[in-house]
Design an enzyme around this catalytic site. Sequence first.
Site: not given
Ligand code: NDP
Length: 293
Positions: A44, A49, A74, A107
């Site tokens: 995704d 992005y 998106k 989006h």
């Molecule tokens: P997530 O719930 O996926 O969390 C990601 C965060 O948690 C990062 O900081 C990551 O750091 C950390 N993390 C990942 N795995 C672990 C773990 N196992 N234990 C502890 N920490 C962890 O949230 P996101 O907000 O990143 O959302 C995921 C996806 O959703 C985005 O990448 C995007 O594709 C989508 N999205 C869509 C939006 C929209 O408006 N449509 C808005 C926001 C997100 P690290 O990378 O260092 O592991």
Amino acid sequence: MSMNLTLNNGVEMPALGFGVFQTPPETTAASVAEALRVGYRLIDTAASYFNEREVGEGIRRSGVDRSDIFVETKLWISDYGYDEALHAFDKSVGKLGVETIDLLLLHQPVPSQFDKTVAAYKALETLLADGKVRAIGVSNFLPEVLRDLVDQTDIVPAVNQVEVHPYFTQQDVQEADKDHGILTQAWSPMGGITSYRGDSSRSTFNDPVLSEIAGKYGKTPAQVMLRWHLQEGRSAIPKSVNPERIAANFDVFDFELTGDDLATISGLDTGVRGGPDPESVTPEAFGRDIPEA
Ligand code: NDP
């Protein structure tokens, strides 16, 4: 092992995918290739992005056949309007280096320019009819605005990608999606947004209730949250740039939460969103130029 979901147009989609929001362009290709290596088959991304080009590179670098990967992106609000959205598709496929997109989403709705939002969605309908995308959908559409869109267009979105994690479950949105036959896809599925944008003293990753449930299964809170989405029938798209966490977040197919555990996790809802209020998204505050391919 993995798990598939069938969209309302019959297209199959992996339930668990890989997100790349905030993944810097310079690490995106490696992260995507690593995710594909450990078994993810849904990626995704989004025009806003600014890493679609590197997502494409990661896909090619992985050696996994394009036809085995579900690519989701998106269109950003600055590209709304019919002709603008058609051109935005060309920009995205050009950067990704693919011919078709498996799932293309709007989006955000733009409440102050809903006519342009509807026109952009009509462009998605055209792309679907032309076989350039396999499914179309939306993101961050609350029930009322979703109803307005459905009333003014022909094809019901296949997916509504919205913020869903244990601290913000949006049951009303999930119910509206279900009533329309739309799949809810959870963004920030592990509540990452509660750590990187919210009150860091209250992170889902350190939540005592989630930790206790995780302990029973020899799993982590992150794995328990992802399993909760899958068992409740949602798609989820966790993000990580760390190879160990990328692998761990996909290692969720060997245990099953009880009904009581699912209810306990859903009961952690605070009703407080981490992301921006979708009603507040305006071109003035959120507009940004999406470069040509
Ligand atoms: P997530 O719930 O996926 O969390 C990601 C965060 O948690 C990062 O900081 C990551 O750091 C950390 N993390 C990942 N795995 C672990 C773990 N196992 N234990 C502890 N920490 C962890 O949230 P996101 O907000 O990143 O959302 C995921 C996806 O959703 C985005 O990448 C995007 O594709 C989508 N999205 C869509 C939006 C929209 O408006 N449509 C808005 C926001 C997100 P690290 O990378 O260092 O592991």
